[in-house]
Design a protein around this motif. Structure first.
Motif, PDB file in Angstrom:
ATOM      1  N   UNK A 139      -8.913   1.678  -0.028  1.00 21.83           N
ATOM      2  CA  UNK A 139      -8.420   2.746  -0.881  1.00 21.83           C
ATOM      3  C   UNK A 139      -8.271   2.258  -2.300  1.00 21.83           C
ATOM      4  N   UNK A 140      -7.583   3.023  -3.119  1.00 19.80           N
ATOM      5  CA  UNK A 140      -7.312   2.710  -4.522  1.00 19.80           C
ATOM      6  C   UNK A 140      -8.572   2.849  -5.376  1.00 19.80           C
ATOM      7  N   UNK A 141      -9.578   2.017  -5.102  1.00 11.88           N
ATOM      8  CA  UNK A 141     -10.869   2.110  -5.782  1.00 11.88           C
ATOM      9  C   UNK A 141     -11.927   2.121  -4.688  1.00 11.88           C
ATOM     10  N   UNK A 142     -13.142   2.572  -4.997  1.00 11.76           N
ATOM     11  CA  UNK A 142     -14.174   2.556  -3.957  1.00 11.76           C
ATOM     12  C   UNK A 142     -14.369   1.150  -3.387  1.00 11.76           C
ATOM     13  N   UNK A 143     -14.097   0.985  -2.098  1.00 10.54           N
ATOM     14  CA  UNK A 143     -14.325  -0.288  -1.430  1.00 10.54           C
ATOM     15  C   UNK A 143     -13.190  -1.291  -1.522  1.00 10.54           C
ATOM     16  N   UNK A 200     -18.659  -2.821  -2.317  1.00 11.82           N
ATOM     17  CA  UNK A 200     -19.250  -1.531  -2.663  1.00 11.82           C
ATOM     18  C   UNK A 200     -20.453  -1.789  -3.554  1.00 11.82           C
TER      19      UNK A 200
END
Lengths: 245, 330
Positions: A139-143, A200
């Protein structure tokens, strides 16, 4: 587990959370992952997608097609089945071996974190590569990959002032957790190393490597090897070794 | 290339469709149009399915030039005005536009987001199944800048169409209490419902921060991070309620006192910084009924669109003042 859980918490008309507890522990998270798989394989009408987090599963739904009461009843049933051990996965999930270069330019907080913990930097690395970590959530940022299983001797609070930007693929410690970053972005976590692995990569198949429920071990590599692997990684190679157990 | 070229636009102008779904468990925001009803209407007038990607303008609006080939375009959004070559297109009309035409979309009264749709949609590369741009992560690309080219997918000599103005929906923005109402003092839900709040200037596609009464946590202002969605009203330690919107992260660590109902998200998104927002509490059942009513209303409006089979040019329509004639003759 107390009698309160599992329980449902609607998030308005478009999502329902199924909560298994309110603490960060592997057993609670395992139930979340098992429910996620059960929901995914059940193809329930109106369910758009599910997001597993530390202790709950957020089920996103389309209020026009989902029958809220029926769906809620199904989720309660599945959650109780999960708690009763009816959905235990056949395998142990995937184990990823993730190379990391610790300290120096790759992990600028290694020295200060070691000093705060009363350990040598070498000892910090030794303790960090030892455990088998569990991916609690992405979560939080992609990947961005949140890991549980950090040696308590390494637990270090987040920085008082977050950095506005940290390099992508940073390996860091925040409180009792460790994490593998994805793209560069703001972070208050202590940076101890960097992996050439990209969680990612928009032009790679698979785009994302890790998912909640996977396990991860770190392997220390010298900076020269990091450079070589980083070039392969940028070109779209996975770089991390995966063992399906 | 048949399509559009950006001449000038505000900083927050992006391509958006319904959103990017299926990747939230990997931390990818859905993004997607901030005001679905407006985007759906622009698309319907241009002859597209409701979720087709369009240009989303924010506040400042912008100008685009038509490059080779004829296109059908339509704009929609609270108080937005479409002009082609300086000529105002009546609200609720699509228009045919020729190479060299300058298309202008401007806000004229209130509102934040306006949509420009092109018949057949844009021929741009998808990222993870969507054209929506998420500026923070770079997924789907970046905001539009002057010089960007937007090729049309299948520019057909589409039919012109029009729809009568909709009755404006007003009233408070409705929320359902929870999921973490128990993390707040007893009077906090009442404070939220009474307000009033104003939209802070630092609001964006990710979240609207609301200045007004501060809400109070009953205990810790942090929770173990859990899932969030557009509509979640999270309250950080400073007590300022923050409504998450389409570009929001997938998980969050602040307690959420309530959730704005999906039917009212577009209306909230169209509330400009400095404007007043009032809230009202509804039950879960009422929120689901409201979602269905809103969908029916949109369906009815789309069904009411009149299509004109003839193929008069926009110049003809405008010069012959046929636009006014057709409107008066209905």
């Amino acid at each position: 587990m107390t009698g309160v859980y599992p329980r449902l918490r609607p998030h308005g008309d478009s999502a329902i959370a199924v909560e298994f507890g309110d603490t960060i522990d592997a057993d609670t998270n395992r139930r979340v992952i098992e429910l996620e798989r059960a929901v995914r394989t059940s193809n329930l009408p109106g369910v758009l997608e599910c997001v597993p987090t530390y202790c709950s599963l957020l089920v996103h739904l389309d209020p026009l097609t989902a029958e809220h009461a029926t769906l809620s009843a199904t989720l309660v049933r599945l959650a109780h089945e999960v708690c009763a051990g009816a959905h235990v996965r056949a395998g142990k999930g995937r184990l990823w071996r993730v190379p990391v270069t610790y300290g120096g330019d790759h992990g600028e907080d290694l020295e200060s974190l070691a000093a705060r913990r009363g350990l040598s930097p070498e000892r910090v690395v030794e303790l960090h590569v030892r455990p088998v970590y569990r991916v609690y959530m992405v979560g939080f940022m992609p990947g961005f990959t949140y890991l549980g299983g950090l040696d308590p001797r390494l637990a270090t609070p987040r920085r008082r002032t977050p950095r506005s930007s940290v390099p992508g693929s940073s390996v860091s410690i925040g409180g009792h957790q460790s994490a593998i970053g994805s793209v560069s972005g703001p972070s208050g976590w202590n940076l101890i190393g960097r992996t050439p692995v990209r969680c990612f990569h928009p032009r790679r198949d698979p785009v994302f490597l890790f998912e909640a429920g996977d396990t991860i071990v770190f392997e220390q590599i010298p900076a020269a090897q990091w450079d070589r692997l980083e070039a392969q990684s940028a070109a779209g190679e996975t770089v991390a070794k995966c063992e399906c157990r | 290339m048949t399509g559009l070229r950006v001449i000038e636009c505000g900083a927050g102008t992006t391509i958006q469709d319904w959103g990017r779904f299926g990747f939230r468990r990997f931390g990818v925001s859905t993004s997607g149009v901030m005001d679905r009803d407006s985007a759906a209407m622009a698309n319907a007038l241009a002859g597209n399915p409701p979720g087709t990607a369009c240009v989303e303008f924010q506040m400042a609006g912008g100008r685009l030039a038509v490059e080779s080939g004829t296109v059908v375009i339509a704009a929609s959004g609270q108080g937005c005005k479409l002009r082609i070559g300086g000529q105002a297109i009546p609200d609720g009309w699509s228009a045919r536009s020729e190479p060299g035409d300058l298309i202008e979309v401007r806000p004229v009264r209130g509102g934040v987001y306006a949509y420009l749709a092109i018949g057949g949609g844009f021929d741009l590369p998808e990222a993870m199944g969507s054209l929506s741009v998420h500026r923070r992560s770079g997924i789907g690309g970046r905001a539009l800048v002057p010089g960007d080219r937007l090729p049309a997918r299948s520019p057909e000599r589409g039919k012109l169409s029009r729809v009568a103005a909709a009755s404006e929906v007003s009233g408070p923005i409705r929320f359902v209490a929870g999921p973490q109402g128990d993390h707040f003092t007893d009077d906090s839900l009442e404070l939220l419902a009474c307000g009033p709040f104003t939209v802070s200037p630092d609001s964006d596609r990710m979240a609207y921060r609301l200045s007004g009464p501060r809400l109070r946590h009953a205990g810790d202002a942090n929770i173990v991070s859990d899932g969030v969605l557009a509509g979640s009203i999270q309250v950080p330690g400073d007590g300022i309620p923050t409504v998450l919107l389409r570009d929001c992260q997938t998980t969050g660590g602040y307690p959420k006192i309530a959730t704005v109902i999906s039917a009212d998200l577009g209306r909230l998104a169209q509330t400009a910084p400095g404007e007043v927002v009032r809230f009202a509490s509804v039950t879960l059942g009422e929120s689901i009924a409201a979602a269905r009513r809103a969908a029916e209303r949109l369906q009815e409006r789309m069904a009411a669109i009149e299509r004109f089979p003839a193929e008069p040019t926009s110049e003809f329509l405008l010069s012959a003042n046929l636009v006014g004639g057709v409107t008066a003759g209905r």
